[in-house]
Design a protein around this motif. Structure first.
Motif, PDB file in Angstrom:
ATOM      1  N   VAL A  70       0.830  -1.200   0.000  1.00 59.47           N
ATOM      2  CA  VAL A  70       0.000   0.000   0.000  1.00 59.47           C
ATOM      3  C   VAL A  70       0.868   1.255   0.000  1.00 59.47           C
ATOM      4  O   VAL A  70       1.752   1.406   0.855  1.00 59.47           O
ATOM      5  N   LEU A  71       0.595   2.119  -0.951  1.00 60.01           N
ATOM      6  CA  LEU A  71       1.144   3.470  -0.903  1.00 60.01           C
ATOM      7  C   LEU A  71      -0.022   4.392  -0.565  1.00 60.01           C
ATOM      8  O   LEU A  71      -0.995   4.488  -1.310  1.00 60.01           O
ATOM      9  N   GLY A  72       0.057   5.032   0.596  1.00 58.27           N
ATOM     10  CA  GLY A  72      -1.014   5.913   1.051  1.00 58.27           C
ATOM     11  C   GLY A  72      -1.041   7.215   0.273  1.00 58.27           C
ATOM     12  O   GLY A  72      -0.370   7.366  -0.747  1.00 58.27           O
ATOM     13  N   ALA A  73      -1.848   8.153   0.773  1.00 61.21           N
ATOM     14  CA  ALA A  73      -2.061   9.412   0.057  1.00 61.21           C
ATOM     15  C   ALA A  73      -1.507  10.603   0.831  1.00 61.21           C
ATOM     16  O   ALA A  73      -1.309  10.545   2.045  1.00 61.21           O
ATOM     17  N   ARG A  74      -1.271  11.660   0.099  1.00 59.35           N
ATOM     18  CA  ARG A  74      -0.993  12.975   0.680  1.00 59.35           C
ATOM     19  C   ARG A  74      -1.708  13.990  -0.211  1.00 59.35           C
ATOM     20  O   ARG A  74      -1.337  14.180  -1.374  1.00 59.35           O
ATOM     21  N   PHE A  75      -2.765  14.578   0.322  1.00 59.46           N
ATOM     22  CA  PHE A  75      -3.641  15.419  -0.506  1.00 59.46           C
ATOM     23  C   PHE A  75      -3.057  16.796  -0.764  1.00 59.46           C
ATOM     24  O   PHE A  75      -2.345  17.347   0.082  1.00 59.46           O
ATOM     25  N   THR A  92      -0.154  13.739 -13.574  1.00 60.59           N
ATOM     26  CA  THR A  92       0.307  14.913 -12.852  1.00 60.59           C
ATOM     27  C   THR A  92      -0.232  16.122 -13.605  1.00 60.59           C
ATOM     28  O   THR A  92      -0.823  15.971 -14.667  1.00 60.59           O
ATOM     29  N   GLY A  93      -0.040  17.302 -13.018  1.00 55.89           N
ATOM     30  CA  GLY A  93      -0.525  18.505 -13.702  1.00 55.89           C
ATOM     31  C   GLY A  93      -1.426  19.317 -12.788  1.00 55.89           C
ATOM     32  O   GLY A  93      -1.355  20.547 -12.768  1.00 55.89           O
ATOM     33  N   PHE A  94      -2.271  18.633 -12.030  1.00 56.69           N
ATOM     34  CA  PHE A  94      -3.189  19.347 -11.135  1.00 56.69           C
ATOM     35  C   PHE A  94      -3.024  18.927  -9.683  1.00 56.69           C
ATOM     36  O   PHE A  94      -3.041  19.757  -8.786  1.00 56.69           O
ATOM     37  N   ARG A  95      -2.866  17.654  -9.403  1.00 55.03           N
ATOM     38  CA  ARG A  95      -2.877  17.172  -8.031  1.00 55.03           C
ATOM     39  C   ARG A  95      -1.564  16.481  -7.667  1.00 55.03           C
ATOM     40  O   ARG A  95      -0.774  16.986  -6.896  1.00 55.03           O
ATOM     41  N   THR A  96      -1.378  15.294  -8.192  1.00 58.47           N
ATOM     42  CA  THR A  96      -0.223  14.482  -7.791  1.00 58.47           C
ATOM     43  C   THR A  96       1.069  15.105  -8.311  1.00 58.47           C
ATOM     44  O   THR A  96       1.163  15.482  -9.480  1.00 58.47           O
ATOM     45  N   THR A 102       3.095  14.974  -2.680  1.00 60.44           N
ATOM     46  CA  THR A 102       1.645  15.019  -2.882  1.00 60.44           C
ATOM     47  C   THR A 102       1.241  13.911  -3.848  1.00 60.44           C
ATOM     48  O   THR A 102       1.813  13.774  -4.931  1.00 60.44           O
ATOM     49  N   ASN A 103       0.248  13.125  -3.414  1.00 60.82           N
ATOM     50  CA  ASN A 103      -0.083  11.881  -4.115  1.00 60.82           C
ATOM     51  C   ASN A 103      -1.551  11.580  -3.848  1.00 60.82           C
ATOM     52  O   ASN A 103      -1.920  11.307  -2.714  1.00 60.82           O
TER      53      ASN A 103
END
Ligand code: ARG
Length: 293
Positions: free
Chosen positions: A101-106, A154-158, A136-137
């Motif tokens: 699992v790779l978690g998130a970072r908003f 990528t481009g907006f969030r990650t 950020t992911n």
């Protein structure tokens, strides 16, 4: 008429050969939209002035969950947390490949706390290899597993740095793709996998070309010369935010052209109403994290 002569000639309009499509059982994680609303705007779909019917969102989510169960899939449910209206979009909180699992970072502070709730769910539910990212992911919002490659938006969030972080953490090859249209702020609203690839079979994907930068579009054409190309209409109703099990494709009711295209490729479309969830910029896939392995 073939011109080969001899015997009776029957003119047959040969339909394109359609391969048999095989569903594989999936395990999904979903979060009920009990606290769903639109109280901030972090993508062009969101307008806090437009009323949201939470009860209707719950009915739509329930129908989505029952669709998966009817198709034979397992649905795990994480408790919704008050004050986190976007927590229903489970896909954004983890990328799971082979049980890792790779978690998130908003990116948005409004969503930051979701990541920890999901991390705890993974740990409580027996996932032993859980890594939280430093870049950020937004997880499966921007990461799409094809069976052999992890496509990474990528481009907006990650953050692009999250792409190499995903490669190192999950140990899978990552292909970066740049998104350029703010309506398609996540990869999972611009592309989805119809059938996963393997060592011998190429994956089949569907995507909306205009969502990608020129270079990324060339990458997609090179990797997936056979892809289903979605129309503007089907992209604009979030039709590409679909979920396939290799045979059954769950997609928004408005995506009729896309449903027809995938049916021609041998898939079986299943429609769901996501009218309320779309007010936040989400569809079926956003509500669905896949737990692989
Ligand atoms: N309102 C949410 C956001 O903008 C929607 C997320 C949709 N999820 C997805 N996987 N695309 O972050």
């Amino acid at each position: 008429p073939s011109g080969l002569g001899g015997g009776a000639t029957v003119a047959v309009d040969h339909p394109a050969v359609v391969e048999p499509r095989l569903a594989t059982p999936r395990r999904y994680l979903m979060c009920p939209p009990e606290h769903f609303t639109v109280s901030y705007a972090i993508n062009p779909w969101m307008n806090p002035e437009v009323a949201v019917d939470t009860a209707e969102a719950i009915r739509q989510w329930d129908a989505l969950r029952r669709t998966y169960e009817r198709l034979g899939h397992t649905v795990e449910v994480i408790d919704a947390e008050p004050g986190l209206p976007d927590m229903v979009f489970a896909a954004n909180s983890g990328t799971v490949v082979d049980g890792r699992v790779l978690g998130a970072r908003f990116r948005a502070p409004e969503r930051a706390a979701e990541a920890e709730h999901y991390r705890r769910w993974f740990v409580r539910n027996g996932f032993r290899d859980v890594v939280m990212p430093s870049c950020t992911n937004e997880a499966e919002g921007d990461f799409t597993w094809t069976g052999s490659l992890l496509l990474a938006g990528t481009g907006f969030r990650t953050d692009p740095g999250a792409h190499s972080e995903a490669q190192e953490t999950l140990g899978v090859p990552v292909v970066s793709l740049r998104l350029i249209d703010p309506r398609y702020y996540h990869l999972d609203v611009a592309l989805f996998v119809l059938s996963e690839g393997s060592a011998t079979v190429a994956p089949l994907v569907a995507y909306y070309p205009e969502a990608f930068s020129p270079g990324s579009l060339r990458v997609l054409r090179r990797l997936f010369p056979d892809a289903v190309i979605a129309t503007e209409h089907d992209a604009a109703c979030l039709g590409l935010n679909a979920v396939s099990d290799g045979r059954n494709v769950v997609l928004p009711i408005e995506a009729v052209g896309l449903a027809e295209q995938v049916a021609q490729r041998g898939f079986e479309p299943h429609f769901v109403d996501i009218g309320e969830l779309r007010k936040s910029g989400g569809g079926p896939k956003c509500c669905t994290m896949e737990l692989r392995g």
